[in-house]
Design an enzyme around this catalytic site. Structure first.
Site, mmCIF file in Angstrom:
data_model
loop_
_atom_site.group_PDB
_atom_site.id
_atom_site.type_symbol
_atom_site.label_atom_id
_atom_site.label_comp_id
_atom_site.label_asym_id
_atom_site.label_seq_id
_atom_site.Cartn_x
_atom_site.Cartn_y
_atom_site.Cartn_z
ATOM 1 N N LYS A 69 0.830 -1.213 0.000
ATOM 2 C CA LYS A 69 0.000 0.000 0.000
ATOM 3 C C LYS A 69 0.860 1.257 0.000
ATOM 4 C CE LYS A 69 -2.229 -0.844 3.816
ATOM 5 N NZ LYS A 69 -1.594 -2.136 4.165
ATOM 6 N N ARG A 146 -9.519 1.075 8.985
ATOM 7 C CA ARG A 146 -9.355 -0.366 9.145
ATOM 8 C C ARG A 146 -10.574 -1.024 9.767
ATOM 9 N NH1 ARG A 146 -3.156 -1.700 11.073
ATOM 10 N NH2 ARG A 146 -2.134 -0.978 9.176
ATOM 11 N N ARG A 180 11.261 -7.746 4.665
ATOM 12 C CA ARG A 180 11.388 -6.294 4.798
ATOM 13 C C ARG A 180 12.587 -5.914 5.665
ATOM 14 N NH1 ARG A 180 5.306 -4.001 5.736
ATOM 15 N NH2 ARG A 180 5.451 -5.229 7.647
ATOM 16 N N ARG A 224 12.345 -4.942 11.198
ATOM 17 C CA ARG A 224 11.376 -4.365 12.115
ATOM 18 C C ARG A 224 11.024 -5.370 13.193
ATOM 19 N NH1 ARG A 224 6.671 -1.705 8.487
ATOM 20 N NH2 ARG A 224 5.487 -2.909 9.995
ATOM 21 N N ARG A 235 -1.131 -10.663 12.478
ATOM 22 C CA ARG A 235 -1.607 -9.429 11.851
ATOM 23 C C ARG A 235 -2.481 -9.734 10.648
ATOM 24 N NH1 ARG A 235 3.844 -6.837 10.608
ATOM 25 N NH2 ARG A 235 2.661 -5.280 9.454
#
Length: 289
Positions: A69, A146, A180, A224, A235
């Site tokens: 996104k 959300r 990531r 992260r 998640r």
């Protein structure tokens, strides 16, 4: 200002957003009428022909964590000349601060839970106040709303032109999230995952090349804290559970455009521009060079 009155009736959680919305709305309602995508065209996934950078847009990007996104919303924000507001970035900025909220947020994020509506609305309110002071008009929202409650609050503030729902199969999403990396020095976002899944049983294959950093960042990459397999799966589970009502909320209003990513940025970006009826002149010039 009937929209603001509806917002004020939405409850205590909505009140922080209302104050920011007052100045912000005044600039939005003065925009050209044709800056909004007609609902009849949005239902077909065909926004009105748009000259990049000449009009404001009010778009929302939905999609699972790790779907991209931020990447696509950021590119589009530069193309059409409106701010890209990512609630994930707002949360991370707050986490990096020394505010009383930072530790509370750290506990929530590290457990893979969703940040509450009240906190998100408060952070977004502060961002809108800052933007209004700079004369911003239009936006591309990424990561908000959300929940149905957030969608209703947003609808009370302004009319959304289009909601783009980016979709990607779960095994690819997991690999992307685990790949990531962030440069601890420059803050750049990269991805070391190399995804090459062959098509089978009628499902198309998908290829995504890694997004590697420049040489000076290679030894400074960090993961992260919330990008572990257990946290990412939690998640995704929460997202799927919460996203269905939000998608239906916008689908029922004829504003939802669902876009299945066919691959990485080189494959997906031109196709996304095509369905949005946009052209990226810089990309064309790069290709011709």
């Amino acid at each position: 200002m009937p929209a603001l009155n509806r917002l004020l009736r939405a409850g205590a959680a909505a009140r922080p957003l209302a104050a920011a919305a007052r100045g912000w709305l005044s600039s939005l309602v003065s925009s050209e009428a044709d800056a909004r995508v007609p609902a009849s065209l949005a239902r077909q996934g065909l926004p009105a022909r748009r000259d990049p950078g000449s009009r404001s847009v009010q778009w929302v990007f939905l999609g699972c964590p790790g779907v991209g996104k931020g990447t696509y919303a950021s590119r589009l924000s530069q193309l059409v000349g409106v701010p890209h507001i990512a609630t994930g970035d707002l949360v991370r900025e707050e986490l990096a601060s020394s505010s009383p909220l930072a530790q509370q947020l750290a506990d929530i994020v590290n457990q893979g839970k969703l940040v509450s509506d009240e906190i998100i609305i408060n952070l977004l309110s502060k961002r809108l106040e800052s933007g209004a002071a700079k004369g911003e008009s239009g936006f591309i929202l990424d990561g908000f709303p959300r929940t149905i409650r957030q969608a209703e609050i947003l609808e009370g503030v302004t009319d959304i032109d289009l909601v783009v729902n980016l979709k990607l199969r779960e095994d690819v999403l997991l690999a992307k999230c685990l790949g990531r990396r962030i440069c601890s020095q420059c803050g750049g976002n990269f991805n070391v995952a190399s995804i090459d899944i062959k098509g089978e049983n009628g499902r198309p294959g998908i290829f995504m090349a890694p997004l590697l950093p420049p040489a000076q960042c290679m030894t400074k990459l960090v993961t992260r804290s919330d990008d572990t397999e257990e946290v990412v799966k939690e998640r995704l589970r929460i997202y799927y559970e919460m996203s269905q009502p939000v998608e239906e909320f916008y689908r029922s209003r004829g504003k939802l455009l669902e876009f299945d990513l066919p691959g990485g940025i080189p494959e997906s970006w031109p196709k996304l521009l095509q369905v949005l009826n946009l052209e990226d002149h810089d990309d064309k010039q790069s290709a011709a060079a």
